[in-house]
Scaffold this active site. Sequence first.
Site, short mmCIF file in Angstrom:
data_model
loop_
_atom_site.label_atom_id
_atom_site.label_comp_id
_atom_site.label_asym_id
_atom_site.label_seq_id
_atom_site.Cartn_x
_atom_site.Cartn_y
_atom_site.Cartn_z
N ASN A 80 92.05 57.92 58.40
CA ASN A 80 93.23 57.48 57.65
C ASN A 80 92.90 57.17 56.19
O ASN A 80 93.72 56.61 55.47
CB ASN A 80 93.82 56.22 58.28
N ASP B 79 107.00 48.21 58.01
CA ASP B 79 105.55 48.31 58.08
C ASP B 79 105.18 49.65 57.44
O ASP B 79 105.45 50.71 58.01
CB ASP B 79 105.14 48.25 59.56
N HIS C 196 101.05 53.54 56.62
CA HIS C 196 100.63 54.90 56.25
C HIS C 196 101.32 55.42 55.01
O HIS C 196 101.06 56.55 54.58
CB HIS C 196 100.90 55.86 57.42
C1 LIG Z 1 97.15 50.89 61.54
C2 LIG Z 1 98.50 50.32 61.70
C3 LIG Z 1 98.69 48.95 61.85
C4 LIG Z 1 97.55 48.01 62.04
O1 LIG Z 1 96.91 47.78 60.84
P1 LIG Z 1 95.39 47.29 60.90
O2 LIG Z 1 95.18 46.81 59.51
O3 LIG Z 1 94.58 48.47 61.25
O4 LIG Z 1 95.32 46.20 61.91
C5 LIG Z 1 99.97 48.46 61.87
N1 LIG Z 1 101.03 49.28 61.79
C6 LIG Z 1 100.88 50.61 61.68
C7 LIG Z 1 102.08 51.46 61.59
C8 LIG Z 1 99.62 51.17 61.65
O5 LIG Z 1 99.47 52.49 61.58
#
Ligand SMILES: *Cc1c(COP(=O)(O)O)cnc(C)c1O
Length: 384
Positions: free
Chosen positions: A47, A204, A207
């Site tokens: 990623n 959230d 990405h």
């Molecule tokens: C990777 C991810 C998380 C978690 O984040 P981390 O910092 O790896 O704990 C939360 N939400 C989404 C959509 C993710 O892809």
Amino acid sequence: MSWSQRIDNALSARREQGLWRARQVRHPGTERMFSDGQQQWLNFASNDYLGMSQHPAVIRAWQAGAARYGVGSGGSGHVTGYTRAHAELETSLAGWLGYPRALLFISGFAANHAVISALMQQGDRLLADKLSHASLLEAAIQSPAVLRRFAHNDAGSLGRLLAGGHTAEQLVVTEGVFSMDGDQAPLPELARLAGQSGAWLMVDDAHGIGVQGEGGRGSCWQAGIQPDVLVVTFGKAFGASGAAVLCSEAVADYLVQFARHLIYSTSLPPAQAEALSAALAVIRHADEAREALQRHIGHFRAGAAGLPWALCESSTAIQPLIIGDNARALHLAQCLREQGIWVTAIRPPTVPPGTARLRFTLTAAHQPEDIDRLLEVLYALARE
Ligand SMILES: *Cc1c(COP(=O)(O)O)cnc(C)c1O
């Protein structure tokens, strides 16, 4: 049933369903390629979209931060763990994304969990996209609030859940870019629907941040919306780990009072905060890397169109091929490994049953010939 019986049963069920998960030791290398001294692999599973984990300025900032502060923060932010490095990173993130405040968390998982557990109370309604990340659903399931899931990226489905004159507080939750499909949420519609009902919107953008939108400001900036709560994470395009919640002054103050993840957990190492500030400075001006990534995405999608497996509707760096069967997906991932291509098979419960997939991720660090090689191996496997 004894403890050991319970554990043995769960393990054999996992094996029989083709859902066994094992970790592979990964060797050091670049974001593009790594090697164990004998075999090398092109990395199509990371990623680290902009190659930030290996950026010299970011590494230098981390080293200098460790020299200045030591390697740990010594406590939670409420004790000794809130340094100038943390405060400055929060201020620049808030300014960059146009929010009054940013609060740092040790991971995206913790940030999502903290926001939902601190905000949601008995009688509230949490309306989450069906394909929301495990960290959002984990918190939602544990919360005393009522959880309703709307059909993936379906504003109409959310609209029906919001209709009905609910008097409870409602929080709509979605992702900017979905982690297992690579598609993007219809953010303007979701924001409008939430706003009309007096609900709050939480996005959230794990990405999207760093990659989408002008200057890498993410999916919400790109869509022209500002959700009430925005979560950005630093494990993807920022190349490190950690997360931030962007919000109003009042919500930030509230989380400092009530988010147990902030109060009872050691904060990020200050050196990491310095590295993240350096990564942010690079990301703001990383248009060339973002353009290279876009070219790789176009190249891969055009090339993969003739494969017998469906591509997801994705214009982002996440480009899964849907295989369907768990064992088949696992087998293909293994064949790709043998051909020098590192990719993971993603199976339920991470994705819905019957949609096991190879989740390829592209990064700015790839070269066009890397993608040609990937396509060549995939076509060869398809002919088998
Ligand atoms: C990777 C991810 C998380 C978690 O984040 P981390 O910092 O790896 O704990 C939360 N939400 C989404 C959509 C993710 O892809």
